[in-house]
Each structure stands twice: as C-alpha cells, then as structure tokens.
Design a protein around this motif. Structure first.
Motif, short mmCIF file in Angstrom:
data_model
loop_
_atom_site.label_atom_id
_atom_site.label_comp_id
_atom_site.label_asym_id
_atom_site.label_seq_id
_atom_site.Cartn_x
_atom_site.Cartn_y
_atom_site.Cartn_z
N LEU A 1 0.76 -1.12 0.01
CA LEU A 1 -0.07 -0.03 0.12
C LEU A 1 0.76 1.16 0.11
O LEU A 1 0.59 2.20 -0.87
CB LEU A 1 -0.78 0.09 1.15
CG LEU A 1 -1.95 -0.91 1.16
CD1 LEU A 1 -3.22 -0.87 2.44
CD2 LEU A 1 -2.95 -1.10 -0.02
N GLU B 1 3.87 1.73 -1.01
CA GLU B 1 4.38 1.78 -2.54
C GLU B 1 3.44 2.13 -3.52
O GLU B 1 3.78 3.09 -4.41
CB GLU B 1 4.79 0.29 -3.02
CG GLU B 1 6.26 -0.03 -2.93
CD GLU B 1 6.71 -1.32 -3.31
OE1 GLU B 1 6.15 -2.04 -4.41
OE2 GLU B 1 7.53 -2.14 -2.60
N ILE B 2 2.07 1.75 -3.31
CA ILE B 2 1.06 2.41 -4.33
C ILE B 2 0.95 3.73 -4.16
O ILE B 2 0.92 4.57 -4.96
CB ILE B 2 -0.09 1.61 -4.17
CG1 ILE B 2 -0.17 -0.06 -4.78
CG2 ILE B 2 -1.31 2.20 -4.95
CD1 ILE B 2 -1.19 -0.50 -4.49
N TYR B 3 1.02 4.01 -2.51
CA TYR B 3 0.64 5.61 -2.38
C TYR B 3 1.92 6.44 -3.20
O TYR B 3 1.68 7.45 -3.73
CB TYR B 3 0.87 5.96 -1.09
CG TYR B 3 0.71 7.37 -0.51
CD1 TYR B 3 -0.49 7.53 -0.56
CD2 TYR B 3 1.71 7.89 -0.33
CE1 TYR B 3 -0.91 9.10 -0.10
CE2 TYR B 3 1.55 9.36 -0.08
CZ TYR B 3 0.47 9.73 0.28
OH TYR B 3 0.31 11.21 0.51
N LEU C 1 -1.11 2.31 -14.21
CA LEU C 1 -1.19 1.87 -12.74
C LEU C 1 -1.74 0.46 -12.77
O LEU C 1 -1.44 -0.25 -11.86
CB LEU C 1 -2.25 2.89 -12.15
CG LEU C 1 -1.87 3.26 -10.67
CD1 LEU C 1 -0.38 3.57 -10.73
CD2 LEU C 1 -2.78 4.40 -10.18
N LEU D 1 1.02 -1.99 -12.45
CA LEU D 1 1.52 -1.79 -11.26
C LEU D 1 0.67 -2.83 -10.18
O LEU D 1 1.21 -3.71 -9.59
CB LEU D 1 1.43 -0.56 -10.73
CG LEU D 1 2.32 -0.27 -9.17
CD1 LEU D 1 3.58 -0.66 -9.07
CD2 LEU D 1 1.86 1.01 -8.77
N GLN E 1 2.23 -6.23 -8.17
CA GLN E 1 1.81 -6.21 -7.01
C GLN E 1 0.72 -7.20 -6.40
O GLN E 1 0.94 -8.14 -5.25
CB GLN E 1 1.53 -4.86 -6.08
CG GLN E 1 2.68 -4.11 -5.83
CD GLN E 1 2.40 -2.89 -5.06
OE1 GLN E 1 1.25 -2.24 -5.58
NE2 GLN E 1 3.20 -2.25 -4.44
N ARG F 1 1.96 -10.47 -4.04
CA ARG F 1 1.04 -10.83 -2.92
C ARG F 1 0.53 -12.49 -2.96
O ARG F 1 1.02 -13.15 -1.95
CB ARG F 1 -0.11 -10.14 -2.74
CG ARG F 1 -0.49 -9.79 -1.27
CD ARG F 1 -1.81 -9.01 -1.33
NE ARG F 1 -1.51 -7.43 -1.53
CZ ARG F 1 -2.53 -6.59 -1.55
NH1 ARG F 1 -3.69 -6.76 -1.26
NH2 ARG F 1 -2.13 -5.07 -1.52
#
Lengths: 353, 353, 353, 353, 353
Positions: free
Chosen positions: C277, C279-281, E207, E210, E214, E218
């Motif tokens: 999260l 990283e996404i921010y 995005l 990305l 991720q 996970r």
C-alpha cells in the motif's frame, strides 16, 4: 581489490597442489630470516632454506620468516624440508585466499590478510600472510617487506622472559595480534574519509561526492568480509577447535578476538553512517529541485497574469473605452500593483515565500 | 561517541597487557572506597590500595570501588595485590571495550557500560565500569564519580539482612541491576526526542529535521549495540556459563535479563518509528513539489491561452474585421470570460482544484 | 501503547522485589473469586486473600482469580500466603512485562497479554494477565474485569467430566486458549482497517491516508512482538522445558501453538499488504505529478509558439509586407490552425495525449 | 534459464522412478567411455553398457563416462547392470535438479551443474552432470560433450602414481575440482559485463543500461543459488556426512570448498556493485531532471519579467507619458539591461548558475 | 485467500475439539470411497462410515477417502470408529490450518494444501486435504472432488506389485507426491502471469500494470508460505522425526522434498523478477517525466526569448529608430533565425536533443 578475482583464475586446469604465484611481478630475491630463541639464548640471521631444517627438532622456538613468495623454487624447497602438504604450498603462493585456519596432522596452517593504505593515495591494499605452526617452528610467508612484525621482533629482542618462555603458539598469537593491531589504522582511515565525505556532502554535493560515498561503501564491504573471516579464524582457536594452542595462549587469543569484534562494530557503525549519507544526498537533490520549481512557480504566478493584462490593452480594437481615459494607463498600473501585492500576501500566508 | 574509535588505536604496537588510559585527561586523585560487610557488621572507609589486600581472605564480603582509572600506578598496585591478569588490567583502563564477561581461573571479569545524557545537552555519553568478582571481594572501577551505585550503597547501609547474607555474587547482581535500571532514562530520552522530532516534522519540516532524525537513528544504533552486548553477557550468566553465580542470584539475574529485553524491544519500536518518520519526510517533500507544480500548471493553463488571444488582436494587420466591430472588444472579453469559466469547471471536474 | 515505556521507569533505584503498580489509577476494590472443583463437586465464591490458603493442600483443583492489581496490600498478602517469590510479585503488579514463563521451584509463573480494541475507537489496548500454576492451585491476576475467561468458567460450570478431571495444568491451558482465541479479533480488526485504508488509497489518497497506513504498520509491529513472545512461551511448554505440564495437556498446548502460528502468518501477510500500500501511495503521487506536468507541457507547447507568431505581427515596423496583404490576417490564422493540428497529431503519435 | 521451469512439469502424474528426458532434443548417439586404471595399468576405450558390468568387482578404479542422456534405453540398461535406484535414474535424465548428494546403501549419488557462457553470446548456460560413486567404479553422466574433464583425463594419462593410487573417491574429487575450476570463468564473465555496464552507465545511460544491469542481477541471482547448493554439497562431504570419502581425499575436498567460498564472496561483491550501479542510475536520472528544470527556471525567470515590461509599453492607452519621451525607448532598454544584470548577479550569488 | 482469516474466527469461545466447518456452504452428500488392497487382491467401493471399521485390523492396506467435510455428523462417526483425537477432528473440518504433521499415539495426522487455479479466472484457490496414517489404514479428507488422486488410484489399479507391497506409508507418500506434483502447475501459472506483466510493462505501463505486479507479489507470498510449511513437514519425515515411515519410503520422501525445494527456488526467482519489474516501473515513470520536462524546457527556451524580442518591437514608443529602417523587419527576422540556430546547436552540443 577487484583485480585479484581475474588473476585467481590463471591456474585453472592444473592439478591441485600446483604452485602458481599470482601477485604482481617481482624481481627482488626472496629473503629468509631465522630467529631461534629460548629463555637462555637468542639467535637471529639470514639463511637459505636448507639451513632451517635442523631446527625442526631443536626444543627451542624457531621463527622462520620468508619475505617474497614469487620464487616458487625457494618455497618448494622449504616445503619439502618441512614436509608441508602440497595444498598448503599452493595456498601460500596463491594470494587470493581468504583468512582461514586448517589443521594438517601435526601442523596448523593459518592464512591472514594484512590491510594497508597505499602510500600516496587513499586506496586500500591487501597482502596475504601465511603461517605454519609446528611443534617447535613457526614459518611465516609474506609478499613483501612490511613493518607489522617489527614490534614482535623488538619484544623478543628485549629479552622478555615471559615471551621467550611461552613457545611457538605464543609467537603465533603475537604475530596475529600485531596484524590485527594494524587494522585500527584502517578504521581510522575510514573514519577520516567518511568525515571528509560528510563535510563535502553538506558543503557542495556533486555527483563525485556520491561516487566517493559509494566507493567507501564498497571498500568497507570488502574490508568487513576480510575481518569477519579473521574473526571466524580466531573464534575457532578460542573454542578449542585447534588443539595446538595451549591454555595461557588461549586467554591472550580472546584479547585478539575482542579487538576484532571492536573493529567490526566500528565498521558496522560506518556502514550505517554511509547509508544515512546516501539518504541525505538524495533528499538534498530532491529539496533543491523543490526550491527551483518554487522559484519558477513564483515568477510565473506573478508575471503571467500581469502579462495578460498588458496584452489586453495592447489589442487594436477600434472601440476600447479604457484606452481613451486620461488616467487609464495609471489606473491599470495601479491595478497591477495592487494585484501584485495581493499575490505576494497570499503566497506569504501560504508559507510559500 | 565516534571519537572513541580514534583513541582506541593509540596503543598499537605495544605488547599485550600494557596499560594505556585512553579517556579524557583528568587530574583528580583516584578515590578508593572500601565497604566490608556481613550479617553482623558493616564497615565503610576510604583506603589506599595496600589497605585492601588483607580482605582477600576474610570471609565477609568486601566491595572495593575505584573512582578514576587515569592513574595507572594505583590500578597496577591493586592489580598486583589481587593478582589480576595483565590483560584484565589493560581492559580496565582502556575504556574502548564492549560489554563482556570473562573468566580468569577463580575470578570473573565483567565490563559494562554506563549510559547517560550529558548535562546541559541532549547528547549521550557512555562510561566504562569494570567489575572483578572474586571469592570474597568485588572490585569495581569507574571513570568518574556517578550516582548509579548510591541505591546499592543505601540498601547495604539499611542493614537489610537479605542483602548482607547473600555474598559477593549478589552484590554484583545488585550493581548490574542498578546500571541497567539507569538505561530506562535513555529509553525515556529517546522517547522524548522522537516525539519532538515527530512534532517538528508535522509542523515545519526542514533539512534540520531530517538531520535530527538521522542523528537519533545513529545514536539509537550505538545504544542498541551496547545493550545487546549487555544482554549477551547477562544471558551467559543465566545459562550457567559462569560458575561463580549461585542459584538464588541466578533467579535475580533473570530479572535483569528481562529488563534488558524490555529495553531492547522499546529501542526496536523506536527504530521502526524513526524509519516511518523518514518516510513521512520524503513523502512530504514530494507532496509539496506536487502542490507547487499544480499551482504553476493551473496559472499557466489559465493564462497562456488568454494571452494568446489578446496577442492575436494586438496584431497590426491592415484588414482584421473583428477590430472594426463596435463591440468587438467586449465580445472578446466575453469570450475570454466564458473560456476561463469553462476551464475552471473542467479542472474542478478533474479534481484538480 | 508507547505510553507504557515511560511508566515502566518509575521504579528505578528501588531494590528488586519492590512492588510498584504502574497502570492507570483505579479505585474499585480488588475482587477475588475462588473456584474449587473436582469430578464430584464445584464451589464458586468471592473471598478474601486469607480464605484461599487452606486450598493449597486440598487435592481438588482451585482457581483463584484476582481482578485488580492496584491494591499492593492484597497482592502481597496473597503472595505471603502462597509463598510467591518477591520477583514474581513485582512482575504481577508491574504491567510492563512481556509474555514469559519462568519456573520457580514448584511453581510456574506465566505472564501473558490480553489484546483488545478500545471501545468506541479503533485503538488497540493491551492488558497483562499473570498466572501462577502450583500443585493444586492456579492463581490468575488481571488488571480489570474482562470477558475472556467466561467461556472457561462456563465449561467448568457445565460439569464437563473431562475438564474437571484434568487438573490445574489443563485449567492453565484452557485460560491460555481463551486468551489466544481472542487474538483472532485483533486479526479481524487489522483486516478491516487495512481494507478501509486500501479503499481510501484507491479512492482519494491524502497525507492522512499515509499517516493511517503507517499507524497500522506500527500497531502491527507492536502486536507482532507480543504474539511472537506468546508463541515462544507456548513453544517452550511444547518441547517439554516446563515440567509442570503433563502429556495429555501438551497435546492440547500444541493446538494453542498452532493458533498462534496461524495468527502470526496472518500478521505477516498484513505487513506485506501494508508495504505494498505504501508503494502504491508513492507511485500514485509520482504518477499524478507526471500528469500535471504533461498538461503544463501540452498547453505550453501548443500556445507558446502561437503566442510568438501573434507577437511577431504585433511589431510596429514601418515596412512589414504581410501586414498590408488583404487576407494576411486570415492567412496567418490558417497557418496557426495548421500548426496546431500538426502539433496535436505529432503529440498523438508520440502517445502523449 | 527460466525455461527449465516449464519443462520440469512435463512428467507430472507419472509414478516416481519414471525416466523422462526433459532437455533439448538431440539425435547424436550416446557415447560411453570407459577408463580403467590402477598403479600398474591404464585402459581407455569406448564401450556398450553391457561391457561395463564386469568392472564392478575388479579392484582397479573404473571411470565410466556417459555423454548424452537423451537415450533412456541406454541409461536404464546401465542402471539395471549397476543396480541403480529408480529415483537415481529419474534424476540423471531429468536435468532440472539442483546440486545435491544422496547416499543409497553402498553408493553415493552426486548431481552438480556445469556453468558455461553460450558461444557467440553473453548468455549463461547450465548443464547437469551426475556422478555415481561405487566401491570401485565411478559413473558420470553429462548432457553433451564438454572439455571440463579433459584435464582430469590428462592427469590420469600422465601416469601420475599419486592419482592412480588414490582410488575412486579421489577421482570424484578431481572431477568436482575440474567443474568448480570452470566456475572462475563465470566470475570473470560477470566481472567483465559489470565493468562494461558501469562504463556505459557513466558514459551514456539509457533504459537499456538499466535493463542490462537488472539482467546481470538476475543472472547473478541464479548462479549464486547454484553455487550455494554446490557449497552445501561439498560442505556435507567435509564434515564427514558421506562416509565414502576417506581422509586424504577430505583434505583435498576442503580445497574445493575453499574455492567455492572464494567464488561466492566474489559474487557477493558483484551483487553489491550492481546495487550501487542501480543507485547511481537513479540518482543520475534525478540529477538530470534537476539540471533541466534549472535551465527552464533560469530562462523563465530572466525573460518573463522582461516580456511583461515590453508588453507594458505595447499598450495602446491614449495618454502614456513615457512613450512620448524622446529617449524613452533607450531608457527602457537600459532598465531592462540593468535588471538582467542584477538578476544574473543574484542567481550567481545563490550558486544557481 | 484473505477471506479465510475472517472465517477462522467463527469458532471463538468454543471448547477445544468442537468441530466447526468453516468453508463455503455445500449440500452435496459426503462421499466415502474405500480401497482395500494387498499384493493378491484389490477391492474398491463406496461405503458408509460404519462399513470401514472392520478394516482397522485387517493386515491389507485400506485407503478410505472422504470427499466433503461439511457434514459434521459423518466425520464424527468416522472419528469415533477410528478413535481419532477430538483436536484431529476439529482440524479436519476447520480448513484454515497450515500444512503440518502431528503424531497422536499410534497415528500420524497430516494436513496439506492443494493449490489450484480457479477455472475461468487467473485466481488461485487453496483446499485442505487431511490424512490420517494408521497401522493398516489411511484416511484422507478433502473438501471437494478433485483429480489429484487419480494417478494414485490408477497406479494401484494397474496392479503394480511394488505399490501394493509397500503398505500404507507408501500410499501416503504417493498421495503427497501427487499433491506436490500439482504445485508445478502453480509455478507455470506464475511464470506465465509474470511474462504477461513484463510484456505489458515494456509495452504500455499503466497503474493497472503496477496493481497486477503487486497482486502477483502478494499471491506469491501466500503460496511461498504454504509451500515452505509443506517442505517443513516433509523435512520432518526425512530426518526421521515421524517413526511411522519405514526406510524404503523415506528414500522416496526425499524425492518429494527435492521437488518442493525446486519449487521454492523457482518461487524465489519469481520474487526477484517481480521486484525488478517494480523497479523498472518506477524508473520508467521517472524517465517519462524527464522526457516531458525536457520538451517543455526545449520549447520554452526556444520561444520565450523570441517572444521577448517581438514584444520589444511591439512597443509604442514615439522614437524607436529600428522601426523606421526599411529592412528592419527582415533584419529582426534574420536575427531571430540566427538565434534559433545557435540555440539548437548549443542544445545539441549539450546532448539535450
């Protein structure tokens, strides 16, 4: 230091035990110094390999120091006389070894690294020192003349009863202690270089500063590897893995171990410091960009609207009432002045300037 | 704290067991306090080294506390009288040691670190305290007068039967407990400094804030190293590695161990917090840049097209029909107003302003 | 949760075994509940400390639960009656302990942590529960009334032969199981909070979102520490380190251990998710800046050349042939239109818009 | 290298011990070379599987080298003759194994990896070499003809008494040593590629440079995994886990172990270097952006105010006194010149240009 | 997969051994298949729980496979008949277990996880398979019909003497092998998804790319956890911790262990690759911003000075000599052309365009 990697591959394809010298080319003759001592007497002289063999069975302690390992012939004559294992001889002349200790029947073979700062530069150099501990004899091999062992020589010379009484394992300890003591120079060296880099970083950081910090980091990495290996070697002695060390010497060995841990802890601190310097560098860069963009935005925010206004009254429409007013020009100057002031006040309030 | 690194190298080249004091220069005379007690009696006085030796074989517990280790002569007289190993003496005066415990025949040598906040500043200081536990005697050496041991003195004074009955190993425990108790001050100190830094970060972050956070990180790193070593030392006691501690004292030692682990856990939390502060700092910087660029883009996007339009009607072409219209000027003002409104609506929809 | 750190230092300088309550101030009277049972009978009542001591040697299992540890007097009367070690009493009232298990002669002392979500908020709280397992008696101490133990009480009440037959070590297991079961609430809590944060992040990320993510990370860090310690404690039971647990109970203990590992694995997953999260921010922020700059560049690239052209024909030179042409104005409008179209086509081709 | 992953799943669902060749398709006939030697004699010839079985019980050392493992039939005939375990045969032909050593009753099964640089490219390839060490026989299986074993063959040919005397375990050592020696080529390869990438990075970094650095990192990762496994295998030999190696050979094995550690240390250094290259790349990018923005800001800061001024005097107000002045134009030119100079001085002072 | 976390807490507060099914709701009847075999005969049929109990003491190997665990009643009847521990039954129906192996007196309880790709999507699913190995019987429980065990059934059917001779521990091995074999599908799945993500990243990163990277990271994290636990379980078998496996089966178990390590190594490689993809994504973003800013700066640098010049000659001063020159306009056009060329040459030299 990365150079060693390439050289170490020269001997590929040869049978084990083949001696290949891989260091820089040298021409000086190999020098062999013999130091024989016990509580009563002390004898020191330069010798030929063959002169040494009689000391093998003499109860006094004999230290044979060989300076220069590029003459394979001399080394192998010594090896034959003292019955050294071929792999041992191979490792003595192949200076790409890491610090280690190996037991061969009634011998203990130790490889350590001397670290030094190249004279006239800030580069680090590393040299291999090999030791063979036998019942009455200690053999040491070094690449070239160094002053690490002088304190040891002095302590033997000064006829300290303690030293001469304690036998060859204490001699090995004393030599290791002398080598480890010199590592503190390296710690100091890093400490100074890091201070310099930090100063430069806070004063006028450039890409060169970054390069310097990363070179330090890399050098630190290599030195840490070497000293960790050293610590493992001495640690093995301490826990009694190597039976050739007797108890009083083990107590002293603990002291060398302690020094190595102190050095390692310092190096760890340096690593942390270098990491934080890198962080500061990056933040600095980004802060500067911020500043630049702020200036740009300030100028643009102030003048672009004004430029629009003056452009407005530069239009050539037939009928533009403001243009006819007598004080139109001054009115518009006033408007722009007020606008500028308001703008600046607003930016001040927003803590922008 | 980084200073110690350089100093520790002063003694290079000297034989092991050479005592070299490496701390700050001091002139005060060394003070030796003797405290002899058992269940029945309690005697406390200042003494000379030679007064102590008779207590070696007395069954009562004797605590000899030496304040000031810069007078090599006094220390070595004590060392001779109590038969301390030369390496032990060397370590007592060389204050660059890390916390450790070493057994020497019938003695246990412990080095620990007192951590304190320098008065009138927020800097941390560290001092070395060495202890020698013998059969009936405990020797302690500290660099300068401190108040860490006062609670211990008080507990002995207050004639608690328990304390006086439990012998010298309990005394060592009590001293260690007192030292570890004081580490909680350091934890508090960090807690406060981190709170301050966080406040500053959220309020008005500057490059100084970043510097402060990284200084805290570095200090934390050094303190953690020291306390980890302390924990290892006490851990060794607990698992029975050191035979000089008897069972009831071991139970108490577990308590000190627990405290150290509590402290370490707190420090770990601090490390996490400092890392997240650094992250917030960086994100903050990048958010601000974002804001700035948004303003710039907003202004430019609004006014650059308008400036083009007014420039258009500022051209001097002979034949430009719009210029002739009576309400051309107002028409174009209207067009620009509409354009501006549309632009703003569009940017609003895109959640840009 | 960081608050505990400061409080834990209040007792510095006191001798070990001094009981100092460090939690929030309380005034409610301490409540002691006694539950005595075997296969045949079951007795439950509120008692005074002194009422309990007779149960020490009764063969039935007795569970004495103390709610409220702020009244030092009550605790120490209990301690004296059951012969508890002073360090044990100290740890019972000092709630800054970490989960641990310690053997004292014929007793087992266990400290665990109850984790709960503060009612009316999303904050986590932690409370200390201490247990003393003796031959026939189990003592439990908790800071305040909680509902964790109700299921255990119910299972005893319901007269299950199995439970009442299995003795005090099974009771301890049942209590630990009840506490660990409640940790799943915390897992759920994190799961929900992380989901909320993720949603917010994808919807409308602000600096508050970042703060929330980092608060979660920090809370997770603290919870993980506690649960890891719990796991170590139960792990020690399982490998037979604590001799007070008999075999059938050990099989059950393995079940608690399993639950703890499940919880830890979930928390590890949360940690990974929170990192991603963050990283996404950061990527989001940088993407947005990219977008902004693209718009700026687009506008500037389009209008700056056009503005130059209209400026060109706004010059006041005497002799500018284009200005005289009848359709000069329209020609230049055409040129600019074409230029604009070409520009847009070019930017489209370059995938810029 | 990632390709192997997919292929290794072809045999899903088959019972264990089913032999499935998973490498590239090959058609060359399988070649079996037999080399039988002792101190007295030496025999070398090409054979069929069935010719080998008589050597099983001959006291001389027999080395049977199989080149090509795609012919399942040949391998299984050999397997039957030498009584190899089905799982062993499965692993010999399934080349997706990692380096390992397994004991099967009176046999030792070793899988190692040959690493090589694909001719005419900079890509790395890996091939599986399996060895079976029996009482008098050593079986080796390789995917295709290689020159790794030539030095070994030469050393046997040259009739070295030492080699021929030492039996099959020494032969296995010699083969492992030859394979590990060839790893130094890989180290060199990385060293050169990293140097090239570093040069490119400092000279003209592009996204391709980044890609290259990351490819190197990934390749390094795969190679490190393989060599770590190799080290584990040899490490197991050294600590005496495999009883088939006798003492003189163990001493030599230590040498191979040393080489592997040297290689690993070099690879660790490479990893560090690659990480720092990535850091330099990123900093470079951000520095360049900084430069670009500085230029933009410089130009904008200088010309935007000037453009405003000239716009000001381009307004068409009826009454603008300055316009009437005779030297108004030159005055305004002067003002702008002075403004420009002041601006530049200011930016110089701020160390911006 | 995160869903399981929430469900696993449904059973809080219940006594241990309470069976609560926590999976998705199902209505199909539970199906029990019995397969009884020895070297001589083979019997396969569908049964009721009660039909199974007679096989407990028959010397032939019996495999009872239960498909569907949502019918608590059936499971507990089986449990009672075979004397399964209540905790075992609890774990069989609570599918939130991690892979583990536990010994209960004369039984071995194994929990493993089947991983599969949900049909018609790219999501991963996980199902729990529990096994109970008794003297002559193997019980297996799975959530729903799967094809993992078909190869095993086929191998038994095909009357392989080897299989039927080797007893129930070999059966367990065969089942585990079948499950682990299916993990290779997951490896392939990741391999393909990562390839797709990489392609997308290099082609047109958004995005979403990305997010996808991720999500893969996970999922990889969760799968790695499961497979690590599996490896621990099989590792425990191999080192002989579980006494129910006899030697020939242990050799085969080593093969499963090897497969798991191969899978883990592949997953580690994937992790590295995903990390480098993230790095490329970020660098890409920053490179693009760089490009955009370069274009902006280029345009601005070129046109802002020119716009100033044309503004200059747009001023309305009475006396501006250049305006009167006949070729003034063309002269200024020339000047601007030269300026533009110089600018472009300069930027070319600086490698900007």
């Amino acid at each position: 230091m990365l150079k060693l990697i390439k050289e170490s591959s020269h001997k590929r394809g040869l049978p084990p035990g083949t001696m290949v010298y891989i260091g820089a080319e040298r021409r000086e003759p190999v020098k062999i110094t013999l130091l024989d001592y016990d509580e009563e007497h002390l004898e020191e002289r330069e010798v030929q390999p063959e002169d040494c063999f009689v000391y093998k069975d003499k109860p006094s302690t004999t230290w044979i120091n060989v300076t220069g390992i590029h003459d394979i012939d001399v080394i192998s004559r010594l090896g034959k006389g003292f019955n050294l294992h071929p792999l041992m001889l191979e490792d003595i002349v192949n200076t790409a070894q890491r610090p280690k200790a190996e037991e061969y029947d009634d011998m203990l073979f130790i490889v350590v690294k001397r670290l030094y700062i190249k004279s006239g530069s800030t580069e680090l150099g590393s040299e291999q020192i090999s030791m063979v501990l036998m019942k009455n004899v200690v053999l040491t091999f070094q690449e070239r003349e160094g002053d690490d062992f002088n304190p040891v020589r002095k302590r033997i010379d000064e006829g300290r009863r303690l030293f001469r009484k304690l036998g060859p394992d204490y001699l090995v300890y004393a030599l290791l202690d002398a080598i480890v003591d010199n590592y503190f120079f390296i710690v100091e060296h890093f400490s100074e270089e890091i201070d310099k880099a930090e100063e430069e970083l806070l004063d006028r950081p450039t890409l060169t500063t970054l390069k310097k910090i990363q070179d330090l980091k890399r050098a630190l990495f290599l030195v840490r590897k070497t000293i960790w290996s050293m610590r493992d070697v001495i640690g093995d002695f301490m826990v009694g893995k190597m039976t050739m060390f007797k108890d009083p010497v083990l107590t002293y060995m603990r002291d060398v171990h302690d020094h190595l841990i102190q050095i390692i802890e310092n190096l760890e601190v340096f690593r942390e410091v270098l990491s934080s310097l890198l962080e500061i560098y990056l933040t600095n860069t980004s802060n500067k960009m911020n500043e630049t963009i702020k200036v740009l935005t300030f100028i643009a925010t102030l003048f672009i609207p004004l430029t629009f206004i003056v452009g407005l009254y530069g239009m050539n429409f037939k009928y533009m009432p403001e243009l006819e007013w007598h004080y139109g020009y001054f009115a518009i100057l006033g408007v722009m002045a007020v606008l500028t002031v308001l703008m600046i006040v607003y930016l001040k309030l927003k803590k922008w300037i």
